[in-house]
Scaffold this active site. Sequence first.
Site: not given
Ligand code: PBG
Length: 340
Positions: A209, A219, A232, A248, A263, A289, A328
């Site tokens: 990720k 968010r 992050k 990982e 991701k 998203s 989505y």
């Molecule tokens: C939380 C999480 C996130 C997403 C899924 N789980 C956001 C992030 O890590 O800030 C993102 C999903 C998306 O953007 O569709 N840990």
Amino acid sequence: MAERSATTSTIDRVTGGTRLRRLRRSDWVRRLVRETDIRVEDLIWPIFVREGDGDPEPVASMPGVFRRSVKGCAQAAREAAALGIPVVALFPYTDASQRDETGSEALNPDNLVCRATRAIKDAEPEIGILCDVALDPYTTHGHDGLVRNGVILNDETVDVLCRQALVQARAGCDIVGPSDMMDGRVACIRAALDGDGFGDTMIMSYAAKYASAFYGPFRDAVGSAGALKGDKRTYQMDMGNTAEALREAAQDIAEGADMIMVKPGLPYLDVLARLVDEFRMPTFAYQTSGEYATIMAAAQNGWIDGDRAMFESLRAFKRAGAAGILTYFAPKVAEALHRG
Ligand code: PBG
């Protein structure tokens, strides 16, 4: 009769007589030889749950996506099951009043995600439920873990994540998805689940990720955008790295992950393909998203054909070897696939 011209002999010489265009001549033959396609069985639908009983509430930055009441989630899950979608993934929009420094609402057995899980299992026992394990929807600072003096604490966070996973498993969730990127969390969550009689609960780890710009609309959807202090990058991966993604994933698999995920999706398709190749694990892509919003925004402006872009992006994941995709678009694609 194929066209003949002065150049034909040259072309025959370089192609050895092979004419690859032959298999593209009409729709039926293109469909006949197509190597990969998207099926409803490949889809995991992320849905957002919120307090209250009202109608689904649109997420401004994600046209066509809503925050739903607990009841609304059960209804959505019923629709998903009817469409043949195998899994829904739950994400909570937690009221600001329920957020704190340590994300304690994550451990409340009656939190939104747990209530939605129970409601879905009641309404539709035959659909799988994936719950995200991370603290960001519950913390005032918007981070996935515990923070002290600006540092995200690894081991103390893992302790809390194990308890969060247990709370979700007890509510009836089938798959826990640690999305936090703490070290060692998969092994600890596996041990916690096994120790509590949840040996069958699966773990889909967000193995690779990345710290990405493509999470913005999510968010918004969970209400952590304004809250997030800093970024992050001390736990999510650096966008320049692939070898690290292999490490990982290897680590998560050794720790007991049943399935792994990459991701975001499209910007990291190379990483997905490499993980599939390397580990032969059920490997999933999360079309985030921001990827969804990008396609929707361009489509709404008439700049691209949204439906075609949707299918093209999803086929890309399958072509790269994904076992499935969190998207989505799931209900929309499923409906389109049923229409044929
Ligand atoms: C939380 C999480 C996130 C997403 C899924 N789980 C956001 C992030 O890590 O800030 C993102 C999903 C998306 O953007 O569709 N840990």
